[in-house]
Design a protein around this motif. Structure first.
Motif, PDB file in Angstrom:
ATOM      1  N   ALA A  94     -92.054 -62.848  39.043  1.00 46.40           N
ATOM      2  CA  ALA A  94     -92.131 -62.826  40.581  1.00 46.40           C
ATOM      3  C   ALA A  94     -91.633 -61.169  40.733  1.00 46.40           C
ATOM      4  CB  ALA A  94     -90.781 -63.541  40.921  1.00 46.40           C
ATOM      5  N   MET A  95     -91.939 -61.146  42.169  1.00 47.82           N
ATOM      6  CA  MET A  95     -91.481 -59.775  42.771  1.00 47.82           C
ATOM      7  C   MET A  95     -90.309 -59.934  43.256  1.00 47.82           C
ATOM      8  SD  MET A  95     -95.124 -57.975  44.484  1.00 47.82           S
ATOM      9  CE  MET A  95     -96.364 -57.770  43.339  1.00 47.82           C
ATOM     10  N   LYS A  96     -89.423 -58.893  43.066  1.00 44.63           N
ATOM     11  CA  LYS A  96     -88.005 -59.064  43.666  1.00 44.63           C
ATOM     12  C   LYS A  96     -87.305 -57.707  43.625  1.00 44.63           C
ATOM     13  CE  LYS A  96     -86.338 -62.732  44.231  1.00 44.63           C
ATOM     14  NZ  LYS A  96     -86.068 -63.572  45.427  1.00 44.63           N
ATOM     15  N   PRO A  97     -86.941 -57.189  44.821  1.00 42.86           N
ATOM     16  CA  PRO A  97     -86.226 -56.022  44.717  1.00 42.86           C
ATOM     17  C   PRO A  97     -84.914 -56.137  43.573  1.00 42.86           C
ATOM     18  CG  PRO A  97     -86.633 -56.438  47.003  1.00 42.86           C
ATOM     19  CD  PRO A  97     -86.938 -57.550  45.983  1.00 42.86           C
ATOM     20  N   PHE A  98     -84.919 -55.089  42.893  1.00 45.16           N
ATOM     21  CA  PHE A  98     -83.555 -55.080  41.847  1.00 45.16           C
ATOM     22  C   PHE A  98     -82.231 -55.310  42.752  1.00 45.16           C
ATOM     23  CE2 PHE A  98     -80.206 -53.093  39.828  1.00 45.16           C
ATOM     24  CZ  PHE A  98     -80.472 -53.552  38.443  1.00 45.16           C
ATOM     25  N   PRO A 148     -94.315 -50.855  33.804  1.00 48.08           N
ATOM     26  CA  PRO A 148     -93.411 -51.570  34.817  1.00 48.08           C
ATOM     27  C   PRO A 148     -93.869 -51.255  36.003  1.00 48.08           C
ATOM     28  CG  PRO A 148     -91.862 -50.112  33.617  1.00 48.08           C
ATOM     29  CD  PRO A 148     -93.212 -50.193  32.755  1.00 48.08           C
ATOM     30  N   LEU A 149     -93.956 -52.081  37.114  1.00 51.39           N
ATOM     31  CA  LEU A 149     -94.345 -51.861  38.452  1.00 51.39           C
ATOM     32  C   LEU A 149     -93.049 -52.133  39.130  1.00 51.39           C
ATOM     33  CD1 LEU A 149     -97.351 -54.203  39.005  1.00 51.39           C
ATOM     34  CD2 LEU A 149     -97.338 -51.682  39.500  1.00 51.39           C
ATOM     35  N   PRO A 150     -92.858 -51.093  40.199  1.00 54.29           N
ATOM     36  CA  PRO A 150     -91.765 -51.514  41.096  1.00 54.29           C
ATOM     37  C   PRO A 150     -91.714 -53.007  41.703  1.00 54.29           C
ATOM     38  CG  PRO A 150     -93.357 -50.503  42.555  1.00 54.29           C
ATOM     39  CD  PRO A 150     -93.841 -50.282  40.749  1.00 54.29           C
ATOM     40  N   PHE A 151     -90.254 -53.558  41.842  1.00 52.20           N
ATOM     41  CA  PHE A 151     -90.096 -54.845  42.399  1.00 52.20           C
ATOM     42  C   PHE A 151     -90.549 -55.726  41.370  1.00 52.20           C
ATOM     43  CE2 PHE A 151     -91.408 -52.293  46.108  1.00 52.20           C
ATOM     44  CZ  PHE A 151     -90.228 -52.132  46.700  1.00 52.20           C
ATOM     45  N   MET A 152     -90.750 -55.379  40.144  1.00 55.42           N
ATOM     46  CA  MET A 152     -91.046 -56.327  38.829  1.00 55.42           C
ATOM     47  C   MET A 152     -89.977 -55.835  37.806  1.00 55.42           C
ATOM     48  SD  MET A 152     -94.975 -57.583  39.129  1.00 55.42           S
ATOM     49  CE  MET A 152     -94.454 -58.888  38.195  1.00 55.42           C
ATOM     50  N   SER A 153     -88.869 -55.393  38.001  1.00 55.10           N
ATOM     51  CA  SER A 153     -88.131 -54.722  36.740  1.00 55.10           C
ATOM     52  C   SER A 153     -87.696 -55.788  36.138  1.00 55.10           C
ATOM     53  CB  SER A 153     -86.800 -54.116  37.566  1.00 55.10           C
ATOM     54  OG  SER A 153     -85.991 -54.715  38.264  1.00 55.10           O
ATOM     55  N   HIS A 154     -87.023 -56.942  36.282  1.00 55.27           N
ATOM     56  CA  HIS A 154     -86.648 -58.127  35.580  1.00 55.27           C
ATOM     57  C   HIS A 154     -87.770 -58.730  34.906  1.00 55.27           C
ATOM     58  CE1 HIS A 154     -83.832 -57.859  39.097  1.00 55.27           C
ATOM     59  NE2 HIS A 154     -82.974 -57.729  38.100  1.00 55.27           N
ATOM     60  N   TYR A 155     -89.050 -58.955  35.408  1.00 58.83           N
ATOM     61  CA  TYR A 155     -90.086 -59.174  34.605  1.00 58.83           C
ATOM     62  C   TYR A 155     -90.561 -58.497  33.646  1.00 58.83           C
ATOM     63  CZ  TYR A 155     -94.845 -60.718  33.406  1.00 58.83           C
ATOM     64  OH  TYR A 155     -96.026 -61.172  32.678  1.00 58.83           O
ATOM     65  N   SER A 156     -90.452 -57.227  33.815  1.00 53.10           N
ATOM     66  CA  SER A 156     -90.926 -56.310  32.816  1.00 53.10           C
ATOM     67  C   SER A 156     -90.062 -55.960  31.852  1.00 53.10           C
ATOM     68  CB  SER A 156     -91.230 -54.760  33.714  1.00 53.10           C
ATOM     69  OG  SER A 156     -92.467 -54.966  34.512  1.00 53.10           O
ATOM     70  N   ALA A 157     -88.719 -56.204  32.175  1.00 57.27           N
ATOM     71  CA  ALA A 157     -87.744 -55.798  31.452  1.00 57.27           C
ATOM     72  C   ALA A 157     -87.532 -56.932  30.172  1.00 57.27           C
ATOM     73  CB  ALA A 157     -86.358 -55.527  31.767  1.00 57.27           C
ATOM     74  N   SER A 158     -87.682 -58.097  30.693  1.00 57.30           N
ATOM     75  CA  SER A 158     -87.762 -59.416  29.967  1.00 57.30           C
ATOM     76  C   SER A 158     -88.831 -59.316  28.904  1.00 57.30           C
ATOM     77  CB  SER A 158     -87.551 -60.711  30.719  1.00 57.30           C
ATOM     78  OG  SER A 158     -88.845 -60.771  31.449  1.00 57.30           O
ATOM     79  N   LYS A 159     -89.993 -58.943  29.470  1.00 58.81           N
ATOM     80  CA  LYS A 159     -91.392 -58.967  28.450  1.00 58.81           C
ATOM     81  C   LYS A 159     -91.020 -57.852  27.415  1.00 58.81           C
ATOM     82  CE  LYS A 159     -94.034 -62.276  29.821  1.00 58.81           C
ATOM     83  NZ  LYS A 159     -94.153 -63.340  28.742  1.00 58.81           N
ATOM     84  N   PRO A 202     -89.203 -67.353  44.507  1.00 59.54           N
ATOM     85  CA  PRO A 202     -89.372 -65.621  44.374  1.00 59.54           C
ATOM     86  C   PRO A 202     -90.823 -65.424  45.125  1.00 59.54           C
ATOM     87  CG  PRO A 202     -89.974 -66.972  42.177  1.00 59.54           C
ATOM     88  CD  PRO A 202     -89.285 -67.954  43.403  1.00 59.54           C
ATOM     89  N   SER A 203     -90.969 -64.102  45.377  1.00 58.58           N
ATOM     90  CA  SER A 203     -92.086 -63.731  46.098  1.00 58.58           C
ATOM     91  C   SER A 203     -93.170 -63.814  45.142  1.00 58.58           C
ATOM     92  CB  SER A 203     -91.810 -62.372  46.430  1.00 58.58           C
ATOM     93  OG  SER A 203     -90.883 -62.449  47.333  1.00 58.58           O
ATOM     94  N   PRO A 204     -94.566 -63.973  45.510  1.00 58.71           N
ATOM     95  CA  PRO A 204     -95.696 -64.010  44.581  1.00 58.71           C
ATOM     96  C   PRO A 204     -95.837 -62.777  43.625  1.00 58.71           C
ATOM     97  CG  PRO A 204     -96.289 -64.645  46.720  1.00 58.71           C
ATOM     98  CD  PRO A 204     -95.032 -64.040  46.861  1.00 58.71           C
ATOM     99  N   SER A 205     -96.241 -63.112  42.436  1.00 61.29           N
ATOM    100  CA  SER A 205     -96.655 -61.869  41.544  1.00 61.29           C
ATOM    101  C   SER A 205     -98.127 -61.599  41.454  1.00 61.29           C
ATOM    102  CB  SER A 205     -96.270 -62.100  39.910  1.00 61.29           C
ATOM    103  OG  SER A 205     -97.357 -63.259  39.566  1.00 61.29           O
ATOM    104  N   PRO A 206     -98.686 -60.368  40.726  1.00 62.87           N
ATOM    105  CA  PRO A 206     -99.896 -59.931  40.819  1.00 62.87           C
ATOM    106  C   PRO A 206    -100.805 -61.103  40.277  1.00 62.87           C
ATOM    107  CG  PRO A 206     -98.376 -58.339  40.245  1.00 62.87           C
ATOM    108  CD  PRO A 206     -97.429 -59.518  40.279  1.00 62.87           C
ATOM    109  N   GLY A 224     -91.584 -51.451  51.112  1.00 69.37           N
ATOM    110  CA  GLY A 224     -92.170 -51.076  49.535  1.00 69.37           C
ATOM    111  C   GLY A 224     -92.899 -52.358  49.116  1.00 69.37           C
ATOM    112  N   ILE A 225     -92.278 -53.686  49.039  1.00 72.92           N
ATOM    113  CA  ILE A 225     -92.949 -54.572  48.486  1.00 72.92           C
ATOM    114  C   ILE A 225     -94.132 -55.209  49.222  1.00 72.92           C
ATOM    115  CG2 ILE A 225     -91.383 -56.317  49.715  1.00 72.92           C
ATOM    116  CD1 ILE A 225     -91.183 -58.001  46.988  1.00 72.92           C
TER     117      ILE A 225
END
Length: 319
Positions: A94-98, A148-159, A202-206, A224-225
């Motif tokens: 998901a896209m989410k501001p940190f 990692p893209l902006p607003f996807m920090s949690h997704y990118s960090a988990s992966k 959550p907001s949609p992801s790419p 930004g988002i």
């Protein structure tokens, strides 16, 4: 003709997981398809057309380790000879501001993308170690581990944490003839961005942006988002060129190479967009390393020769 292999795959109700099931069934392999509410969500035509080599098994990747251990024991007996390939495919995005991410959201995305696959792998490892034939543990990860893209920090960090874990795990399991690898995928049209619970919303992801979503709530990060979402919705196929069916076919082909004794990378990037973005990241990382080498090396204790020992470099090598 060789006997069929048995795959257990998580997250099989759509996307790459479902494509993996379809690909394997086309090759007459045995498949244990798992997921939440799997019986109601899985395509019924596949079940009726493959009564002998397809089993459905309820599995929520967010379950605690003891429950996953009982699921592993149950799954092991569904086909003769146990399981040859564990494919940790389930995930969420998901896209989410940190700043705006709730504790519930953070806990869930890390549980689904990292802790769940780790626990399921833990549950199967005793069975795999006691199994005398070579087995494979595969994971669906993401090229965002590098980019990692902006607003996807949690997704990118988990992966990123998942891919790092896989790299280390692969070395730990070498003595047991257990192969481990991660497929780090680029943009692919799946349901990855759909919420597991409506309360999270959550907001949609790419991965799920096929049509313009509603504008995000007004927050300091709305501009930004919105800009990022607009980039993806402007031309979704260009930003998500990956084909789930081609991804699945390639994944199965690579696993077949492993089982034939061929050497493959522990981390394999899939997708032309992934390759180009990762290649750019590595070029830029090399540039930064060289430009700032004097700063990095300047922090050593006085009197040491500097650099890493040969055996340490051997231990951390990805080759």
């Amino acid at each position: 003709m060789s006997s069929p292999k048995t795959y257990l795959i998580t997250g099989t109700t759509s996307g790459i997981g479902l494509a993996l099931v379809q690909q394997l069934l086309s090759q007459s392999q045995n498949v244990i398809a798992t997921g939440r509410n799997i019986v109601s969500r899985f395509p019924s035509d596949l079940v009726t057309s493959h009564p002998d080599n397809l089993k459905l098994l309820e599995l929520d990747i967010a379950s605690p380790l003891p429950h996953l251990q009982s699921i592993a024991a149950q799954a092991w007996d569904l086909f003769p000879g146990g399981i040859d390939v564990l494919f940790n495919n389930a995930g969420m995005s998901a896209m989410k501001p940190f700043e705006e991410a709730s504790e519930e959201y953070i806990s869930q995305i890390y549980t689904v993308n990292l802790f769940g696959p780790m626990r399921l792998t833990q549950a199967f490892l005793p069975l795999f170690r006691n199994n005398r034939k070579g087995v494979t543990i595969a994971f669906t990860s993401s090229s965002s581990t590098y980019t990692p893209l902006p607003f996807m920090s949690h997704y990118s960090a988990s992966k990123s944490a998942l891919s790092t874990t896989i790299t280390s795990l692969a070395k730990e399991l070498l003595p047991f003839h257990i192969s481990v690898l991660a497929f780090e995928c680029g943009g692919t049209v799946t349901n990855l961005g759909q919420p597991r619970q409506s309360s999270l919303s959550p907001s949609p992801s790419p991965s799920s942006l096929l049509s313009p979503p509603p504008p995000p709530q007004e927050t300091p990060y709305a501009q930004g988002i919105t800009s990022l979402i607009t980039m993806f919705t402007r031309d979704p196929p260009a930003y998500m060129p990956g084909s789930p069916s081609k991804m699945a076919k390639t994944m199965v082909s690579v696993i077949n190479k492993i089982q034939k004794g061929e050497k493959v990378p522990v981390r394999l990037v899939l997708g032309s967009d992934a390759w180009e973005s990762v290649n750019q990241n590595l070029d830029e990382t090399q540039q930064v390393l060289q430009e700032w080498k004097h700063v990095s090396w300047g922090t050593d204790r006085d009197g040491v020769k500097g650099g890493a020992e040969v055996d340490y470099l051997r231990a951390v090598s990805i080759l």
